[in-house]
Design an enzyme around this catalytic site. Structure first.
Site, mmCIF file in Angstrom:
data_model
loop_
_atom_site.group_PDB
_atom_site.id
_atom_site.type_symbol
_atom_site.label_atom_id
_atom_site.label_comp_id
_atom_site.label_asym_id
_atom_site.label_seq_id
_atom_site.Cartn_x
_atom_site.Cartn_y
_atom_site.Cartn_z
ATOM 1 N N GLY A 271 -52.262 -12.603 -19.669
ATOM 2 C CA GLY A 271 -52.228 -11.605 -20.778
ATOM 3 C C GLY A 271 -53.091 -10.486 -20.406
ATOM 4 O O GLY A 271 -52.948 -9.782 -19.567
ATOM 5 N N SER B 290 -52.535 -14.400 -13.163
ATOM 6 C CA SER B 290 -52.459 -13.061 -13.662
ATOM 7 C C SER B 290 -53.784 -12.761 -14.477
ATOM 8 O O SER B 290 -54.762 -12.924 -13.672
ATOM 9 C CB SER B 290 -51.317 -13.059 -14.731
ATOM 10 O OG SER B 290 -50.869 -11.768 -14.934
ATOM 11 N N TRP B 291 -54.063 -12.495 -15.658
ATOM 12 C CA TRP B 291 -55.339 -12.282 -16.229
ATOM 13 C C TRP B 291 -55.897 -13.415 -15.968
ATOM 14 O O TRP B 291 -57.302 -13.466 -15.917
ATOM 15 C CB TRP B 291 -54.900 -11.934 -17.772
ATOM 16 C CG TRP B 291 -56.244 -12.242 -18.624
ATOM 17 C CD1 TRP B 291 -56.377 -13.030 -19.561
ATOM 18 C CD2 TRP B 291 -57.689 -11.479 -18.580
ATOM 19 N NE1 TRP B 291 -57.249 -13.334 -20.189
ATOM 20 C CE2 TRP B 291 -58.359 -12.515 -19.385
ATOM 21 C CE3 TRP B 291 -58.027 -10.556 -17.750
ATOM 22 C CZ2 TRP B 291 -59.578 -12.170 -19.748
ATOM 23 C CZ3 TRP B 291 -59.468 -10.348 -18.211
ATOM 24 C CH2 TRP B 291 -59.998 -11.218 -19.126
ATOM 25 N N ASP C 72 -44.202 -8.727 -6.607
ATOM 26 C CA ASP C 72 -45.089 -8.654 -7.795
ATOM 27 C C ASP C 72 -45.475 -7.287 -8.626
ATOM 28 O O ASP C 72 -45.982 -6.492 -7.751
ATOM 29 C CB ASP C 72 -46.618 -9.333 -7.633
ATOM 30 C CG ASP C 72 -47.239 -9.552 -9.012
ATOM 31 O OD1 ASP C 72 -46.976 -8.581 -9.815
ATOM 32 O OD2 ASP C 72 -47.797 -10.774 -9.200
ATOM 33 N N HIS D 230 -43.689 -11.914 -10.052
ATOM 34 C CA HIS D 230 -45.125 -12.155 -10.608
ATOM 35 C C HIS D 230 -45.492 -13.578 -11.356
ATOM 36 O O HIS D 230 -46.195 -14.392 -11.327
ATOM 37 C CB HIS D 230 -45.542 -11.215 -11.599
ATOM 38 C CG HIS D 230 -46.871 -11.278 -12.393
ATOM 39 N ND1 HIS D 230 -47.984 -11.100 -11.695
ATOM 40 C CD2 HIS D 230 -47.166 -11.576 -13.698
ATOM 41 C CE1 HIS D 230 -48.974 -11.629 -12.428
ATOM 42 N NE2 HIS D 230 -48.621 -11.617 -13.619
#
Length: 318
Positions: A44, A111-112, A266, A294
């Site tokens: 996120g 990711s985040w 990605d 991704h």
């Protein structure tokens, strides 16, 4: 043969952590109590955990804590930005580690979640037994500009056109702040409309090939409001990180066994930054996956993630 997810599993325990700052954090435990401890950090910001995330670990060999970060998923209050920063969530991870009774645990973030995992591990290196990172994101302005201004716009002009459509042309030079204003002011129905446009753009660009289920999740108003509000809140504040901080401080990870997995194609998180982390932290295994975008569900990425969690649980398959 490519590895696939472990079978579906239900939590053996769930709970709500009172942070003392107005947030209540939903967490769940899966696997075998007393087995190797791990924590899963979702993406996120604002993405929340899912039943699929539970299946990245061998339940016979792991005791995994998964949680919804502040303001999203089943944590409350929903989409709240108060007392919601990178360092608040790093503190939550420490509270959850103490709750789990772990001196150390494996930290898994994508990711985040990779940003958060790096921030946590660099702050508390002695608490991290191993790091498994996917889709590296260092929260720099060039990364944000690539996704929201110029870069991905050239690969997905149709998706990008829909992203900019709600924003007057005069404000399109800084889409991040234009959306942040719309997501934090005005009637909630207008905020949800903006959130869906923001969220769907990401949901339709994170996989190499279209994934209707991913798109549907990101188009859901309840999900999108937390996702878009938290992302823009974090990103306009540079995730409360100094410029280049996570790469600068990668030397603090040198004693931690690690695995970095990143898709060649990605879109949200350009491979350049995964490569830079690899150079700054050469002790970690590095896998740049061909034919992958991704998402953790990309077959080549998923295979490497499962091999990593298996290896760190001392299974013979690596």
């Amino acid at each position: 043969m490519l590895r696939t997810l472990y079978p579906p599993i239900e939590p053996y325990a769930t709970g709500m952590l009172d942070t003392g700052e107005g947030h209540f954090i939903y967490y769940e435990r899966i696997g075998t109590p007393g087995a190797k401890l791990a924590v899963f950090l979702h993406g996120g910001p604002g993405g929340g955990i899912s039943a699929m995330h539970r299946r990245l670990f061998d339940p016979a060999l792991y005791d995994v804590l998964l949680f919804d970060q502040r303001g999203c998923g089943r944590s409350t209050p929903h989409a709240s930005l108060d007392a919601n920063t990178t360092w608040h969530v790093v503190a939550d991870i420490e509270r959850l580690r103490e709750l789990a009774g772990a001196e150390q645990w494996l930290v898994f973030g994508g990711s985040w979640g990779s940003t958060l995992a790096l921030a946590y591990a660099q702050t508390h290196p002695g608490r991290v037994s191993e790091l498994v990172l996917r889709g590296i994101y260092t929260c720099s302005k060039p990364e944000m500009d690539w996704f929201y201004q110029f870069g991905v716009s050239q690969m997905f002009p149709d998706k990008y056109e829909r992203l900019v459509a709600p924003i007057p042309e005069a404000e399109r030079g800084d889409l991040l702040r234009a959306y942040h204003r719309r997501l934090t002011t005005g009637p909630v129905e207008d905020q949800i409309a903006a959130a869906r446009a923001w969220s769907l753009y990401e949901g339709e660009t994170i996989t190499l090939l279209p994934d209707p289920a991913m798109s549907a999740q990101h188009d859901d108003g309840h999900f999108a409001l937390a996702f878009a509000r938290l992302e823009t809140h974090y990103f306009v504040n540079d995730c409360w990180l100094e410029p280049g901080q996570l790469l600068r401080d990668a030397h603090k990870l040198r004693a931690i066994p690690g695995t970095i997995v990143h898709g060649r194609y990605d879109m949200p998180c350009p491979a350049h930054y995964a490569w830079a982390l690899h150079k700054a932290w050469p002790q970690a295994d590095f896998h740049l996956i061909e034919g992958a975008g991704h998402a953790f569900s990309e077959p080549g990425i998923l295979d490497r993630l499962l091999r990593a969690t298996d290896r760190y649980a001392d299974k013979t398959a690596a």
